[in-house]
Write an enzyme that holds these catalytic residues in place. Sequence first.
Site, short mmCIF file in Angstrom:
data_model
loop_
_atom_site.label_atom_id
_atom_site.label_comp_id
_atom_site.label_asym_id
_atom_site.label_seq_id
_atom_site.Cartn_x
_atom_site.Cartn_y
_atom_site.Cartn_z
N VAL A 19 10.69 1.40 10.98
CA VAL A 19 9.77 2.54 10.87
C VAL A 19 9.17 2.89 12.24
O VAL A 19 8.71 2.00 12.96
CB VAL A 19 8.63 2.20 9.87
CG1 VAL A 19 7.54 3.27 9.91
CG2 VAL A 19 9.20 2.06 8.46
N ASP A 20 9.17 4.19 12.58
CA ASP A 20 8.51 4.67 13.80
C ASP A 20 7.14 5.27 13.49
O ASP A 20 6.22 5.20 14.30
CB ASP A 20 9.35 5.77 14.47
CG ASP A 20 10.76 5.31 14.81
OD1 ASP A 20 11.70 6.14 14.71
OD2 ASP A 20 10.91 4.10 15.10
N THR A 21 7.04 5.91 12.31
CA THR A 21 5.81 6.63 11.95
C THR A 21 5.29 6.17 10.59
O THR A 21 6.06 6.10 9.63
CB THR A 21 6.07 8.15 11.88
OG1 THR A 21 6.59 8.60 13.13
CG2 THR A 21 4.79 8.91 11.56
N ARG A 53 3.68 5.48 15.50
CA ARG A 53 2.85 6.67 15.36
C ARG A 53 2.10 6.55 14.04
O ARG A 53 2.68 6.14 13.03
CB ARG A 53 3.69 7.94 15.36
CG ARG A 53 2.83 9.17 15.21
CD ARG A 53 3.53 10.48 15.37
NE ARG A 53 4.96 10.43 15.14
CZ ARG A 53 5.83 11.18 15.83
NH1 ARG A 53 5.42 11.98 16.77
NH2 ARG A 53 7.11 11.12 15.59
N ARG A 239 12.87 7.26 9.10
CA ARG A 239 12.17 6.20 9.85
C ARG A 239 10.65 6.40 9.72
O ARG A 239 9.87 6.06 10.62
CB ARG A 239 12.60 6.20 11.31
CG ARG A 239 14.05 5.77 11.50
CD ARG A 239 14.38 5.52 12.96
NE ARG A 239 13.54 4.50 13.58
CZ ARG A 239 13.74 3.17 13.44
NH1 ARG A 239 14.76 2.73 12.70
NH2 ARG A 239 12.92 2.29 14.00
#
Length: 292
Positions: A19-21, A53, A239
Amino acid sequence: MNHLLTGKPEEIRALLDSVDTFLFDCDGVIWHGDNLIPNVAHVLERLREMGKRILFVSNNSTKSRRQYLKKFTQLNIEAYVNEVFGSAYAAAYYIKHNLELPDNKKVYIVGMSGIQEELDAEGIKHCGSSDDNENLTDMSEMSTIKNDPDVGAVLFGFDLDLNYKKLAKAFTYLQNPETHFLATNTDLTFPTKNAVYPGTGALLAALSTPLGRKPLVMGKPEQRMLDVIVDKYHLDRSRTCMVGDRLDTDILFGQNGGMKTLLVLTGVTPAAGLDEQEIKADFVIDSLGHLL
Ligand SMILES: O=C(O)[C@H](O)[C@H](O)COP(=O)(O)O
Ligand SMILES: [Mg+2]
């Protein structure tokens, strides 16, 4: 589905790496009223340090983005105005960019200062809200409530000062099928630390039921708010993880949006009977405070 993460560091690591966000719901996930849920501030801080993020996506229409920022600051949580998406902002954004209300028309608000502020921020004329906190004093006054041709839309949100006058005015304006009927959200309950209470959806029913009209809903699980967020941040939905405490708003919002979903059990959804629920999250954890 409903994969319990509590106490499984390797699986939590796998989720974090995928996961990015993170989209965080607020009531029941980060706080109960003005009380932070234990260790949540630390988890948010660590996620930022990891370069994740963080966005806040709340159906609670009683606050504007400015008011949310003030609350985050008071609770010592790092947050920025462009990270906050409340249903009041979503409604103001929709009215401004999608409804194209004629300039001579105004919005009748059943709701609080969060909605007033966000409509002001978009330059949208409005009335009602706290202007009508003083209720009728006698049923004979009902007939004083007349249609107002300058009202082009009714926007319904949570209102601690909901009263008969506001209901009767909104009902009267919405007799005209041309008058747009909008609601910030339809959550039936509101989570506090030890109990849940009637939510916006419960209050809204007092208007939509006798009216026989359903409002256009701005908040989760509707995708209007996500479309604004995806456009603004060019999110890779695969993501992105939606973290929430309610299945029929937060988790459904995540699923409909093609995102991963993490259910926390500190809000409206009890652990008991989770597997019997129609909507199932990808992951479940007892508290966001225990994620790391
Ligand atoms: O009644 C309501 O409006 C909801 O319970 C409340 O606003 C939910 O807010 P959220 O959990 O989306 O932050
Ligand atoms: Mg919630």
